[in-house]
Design an enzyme around this catalytic site. Structure first.
Site, mmCIF file in Angstrom:
data_model
loop_
_atom_site.group_PDB
_atom_site.id
_atom_site.type_symbol
_atom_site.label_atom_id
_atom_site.label_comp_id
_atom_site.label_asym_id
_atom_site.label_seq_id
_atom_site.Cartn_x
_atom_site.Cartn_y
_atom_site.Cartn_z
ATOM 1 C CB CYS A 130 26.638 21.207 -37.253
ATOM 2 S SG CYS A 130 27.313 19.834 -38.218
ATOM 3 C CB THR A 131 24.976 26.343 -36.756
ATOM 4 O OG1 THR A 131 26.379 26.259 -36.481
ATOM 5 C CG2 THR A 131 24.366 27.505 -35.994
#
Length: 158
Positions: free
Chosen positions: A46-47
């Site tokens: 997600c980062t």
């Protein structure tokens, strides 16, 4: 639950971002919207995906597109995530998963060999009339923002 297919009207919503400001899809009529669903703030994939959108923001803005990230995390979690990585777009909090469900971005997935229910990593490109122009059902975080920018260029004939 209707399948979100190309050409269908994207469901409107009202969700708070990391600053507590409410965003409605209808607020963005007349612009392209990149609506991406992701499982969890500050996790590796997600980062990578969020930072990809951050780094592509210049080219996406030049194509008159806004980026909205959505997960089931709360406003506080989004705030920490956005500040930590200097994210330059709204992260919308959907802890009740109403919008996530409306877009069909909730379901069974494989996590470390176990089947679990959770937010599916999916992206919807919504045109200025509020219709779905393109759907990515299985997103690989690496290079996804660039892929979206390229698709938007092609759709706009830019």
């Amino acid at each position: 639950m209707p399948a979100m297919e190309v050409g269908t009207l994207a469901p409107d919503f009202a969700l708070p971002d990391q600053e507590g400001r409410t965003h409605r899809l209808s607020d963005y009529r007349g612009r392209w919207v990149v609506l991406y669903f992701y499982p969890k703030d500050d996790t590796p994939g997600c980062t990578k995906e969020a930072c990809g959108f951050r780094d592509q923001m210049g080219s996406l803005k030049a194509l008159d597109a806004v980026v909205l990230g959505v997960s089931a995390d709360d406003v506080e979690s989004h705030k920490r995530f956005a500040e930590k990585y200097g994210l330059n777009f709204p992260l919308l909090a959907d802890p009740e998963r109403k919008v996530i469900g409306a877009y069909g971005a909730w379901g069974k997935k494989n996590l470390y060999g176990k089947e679990v229910e959770g937010v599916l990593r999916q992206t919807f490109l919504i045109d200025p009339e509020g219709r779905i122009a393109k759907v990515w059902r299985k997103v690989s975080p690496e290079g996804h923002a660039l892929e979206v920018a390229e698709a938007l260029k092609a759709l706009r004939g830019a």
